[in-house]
Scaffold this active site. Structure first.
Site, PDB file in Angstrom:
ATOM      1  N   GLU A   1       0.841  -1.209   0.000  1.00  0.00           N
ATOM      2  CA  GLU A   1       0.000   0.000   0.000  1.00  0.00           C
ATOM      3  C   GLU A   1       0.872   1.253   0.000  1.00  0.00           C
ATOM      4  OE1 GLU A   1      -2.777   1.246  -0.278  1.00  0.00           O
ATOM      5  OE2 GLU A   1      -4.274  -0.294   0.015  1.00  0.00           O
TER       6      GLU A   1
ATOM      7  N   LYS B   1      -0.854   7.807   8.041  1.00  0.00           N
ATOM      8  CA  LYS B   1      -1.304   9.075   8.642  1.00  0.00           C
ATOM      9  C   LYS B   1      -2.238   8.710   9.791  1.00  0.00           C
ATOM     10  CE  LYS B   1      -2.126  11.782   4.517  1.00  0.00           C
ATOM     11  NZ  LYS B   1      -3.202  12.507   3.833  1.00  0.00           N
TER      12      LYS B   1
ATOM     13  N   ASP C   1      -4.701   6.013   5.311  1.00  0.00           N
ATOM     14  CA  ASP C   1      -5.230   7.318   5.702  1.00  0.00           C
ATOM     15  C   ASP C   1      -6.419   7.088   6.645  1.00  0.00           C
ATOM     16  OD1 ASP C   1      -5.681  10.105   5.592  1.00  0.00           O
ATOM     17  OD2 ASP C   1      -6.882   9.960   3.775  1.00  0.00           O
TER      18      ASP C   1
HETATM   19  P1  5GP Z   1      -7.886   5.364   3.012  1.00  0.00           P
HETATM   20  O1  5GP Z   1      -8.864   4.376   2.475  1.00  0.00           O
HETATM   21  O2  5GP Z   1      -6.950   4.799   4.039  1.00  0.00           O
HETATM   22  O3  5GP Z   1      -8.560   6.618   3.482  1.00  0.00           O
HETATM   23  O4  5GP Z   1      -7.081   5.912   1.787  1.00  0.00           O
HETATM   24  C1  5GP Z   1      -6.115   5.230   1.187  1.00  0.00           C
HETATM   25  C2  5GP Z   1      -5.840   5.812  -0.178  1.00  0.00           C
HETATM   26  O5  5GP Z   1      -6.089   7.215  -0.250  1.00  0.00           O
HETATM   27  C3  5GP Z   1      -4.371   5.644  -0.480  1.00  0.00           C
HETATM   28  O6  5GP Z   1      -4.131   4.387  -1.051  1.00  0.00           O
HETATM   29  C4  5GP Z   1      -4.094   6.812  -1.399  1.00  0.00           C
HETATM   30  O7  5GP Z   1      -4.343   6.433  -2.731  1.00  0.00           O
HETATM   31  C5  5GP Z   1      -5.080   7.871  -0.981  1.00  0.00           C
HETATM   32  N1  5GP Z   1      -4.434   8.888  -0.112  1.00  0.00           N
HETATM   33  C6  5GP Z   1      -4.587   9.079   1.205  1.00  0.00           C
HETATM   34  N2  5GP Z   1      -3.861  10.116   1.658  1.00  0.00           N
HETATM   35  C7  5GP Z   1      -3.198  10.603   0.573  1.00  0.00           C
HETATM   36  C8  5GP Z   1      -2.270  11.678   0.389  1.00  0.00           C
HETATM   37  O8  5GP Z   1      -1.857  12.414   1.297  1.00  0.00           O
HETATM   38  N3  5GP Z   1      -1.810  11.864  -0.889  1.00  0.00           N
HETATM   39  C9  5GP Z   1      -2.219  11.094  -1.934  1.00  0.00           C
HETATM   40  N4  5GP Z   1      -1.710  11.365  -3.122  1.00  0.00           N
HETATM   41  N5  5GP Z   1      -3.096  10.068  -1.792  1.00  0.00           N
HETATM   42  C10 5GP Z   1      -3.573   9.821  -0.547  1.00  0.00           C
END
Ligand code: 5GP
Length: 179
Positions: A98, A130, A102
């Site tokens: 991954e 994060k 986030d």
């Molecule tokens: P989650 O499902 O954990 O919220 O998000 C995961 C996905 O969101 C990551 O695989 C990534 O593609 C995108 N993402 C989350 N934070 C960032 C960030 O700060 N920058 C970018 N470019 N993508 C992010």
């Protein structure tokens, strides 16, 4: 540094050193097995190719994609698998690579996806975490770097399909996406 970036959070050298460590961790963990390493496109692609060259484990490579962002900087609801794997993972050890954890929703979705497909085990290696943004309880098994709540680009991560080829990890200037 690219003029659209605010500051570099992780340098090329720091990435290389940590990726080596992650590769060694995989070598120890999967010695003598033949796992499937899954790249969650597109953000993990750069990390994936460096990580797998830093491990001595024999791995099968596979690829999939999950929708989450579009051209936005905030996670949009429930992630969906938009491109399926090439091969079956039934009975296999899976290494999911991954880019960033986030809210944690993508990870929950993917752990369920691999369980439904009958994977023997799922090990998640994440480039970035994060933790302050977590909405659901979910964690990678190995994280290379923890970062604060900023919008990050580079080393595979994009904004509107740009910046993936930057060799470092950087915070994007707010003025780029708050237009
Ligand atoms: P989650 O499902 O954990 O919220 O998000 C995961 C996905 O969101 C990551 O695989 C990534 O593609 C995108 N993402 C989350 N934070 C960032 C960030 O700060 N920058 C970018 N470019 N993508 C992010």
């Amino acid at each position: 540094m690219h003029p659209d970036c605010e500051r570099i959070l992780v340098s090329e050298e720091e990435i290389a050193a940590r990726v080596k460590e992650a590769g060694r961790w995989l070598t120890e963990k999967f010695r003598g097995t033949f796992p499937v390493a899954v790249c969650n496109l597109k953000g993990s692609s750069v990390f994936f190719s460096d990580l797998l060259r830093a491990t001595q484990v024999d791995v099968e490579m596979d690829f999939m994609a999950v929708s989450s962002y579009g051209a936005q900087t905030i996670s949009a609801g429930q992630p969906k698998v938009t491109r399926d794997l090439f091969s079956s993972v039934a009975g296999r050890d899976v290494i999911l690579v991954e880019d960033i954890v986030d809210t944690g929703r993508t990870l929950v979705t993917l752990r369920r996806f691999f369980a439904d497909r009958g994977a023997k085990s799922v090990t998640v290696v994440a480039l970035l975490d994060k933790p302050s943004r977590r909405v659901v309880d979910s964690q990678a098994d190995y994280t290379c770097f923890e970062v604060e709540d900023a919008f990050i680009v580079g080393y595979g991560l994009d904004y509107a399909e740009r910046y993936r080829n930057l060799p470092y990890i950087a915070e994007l200037k707010r003025s780029v996406y708050e237009k």
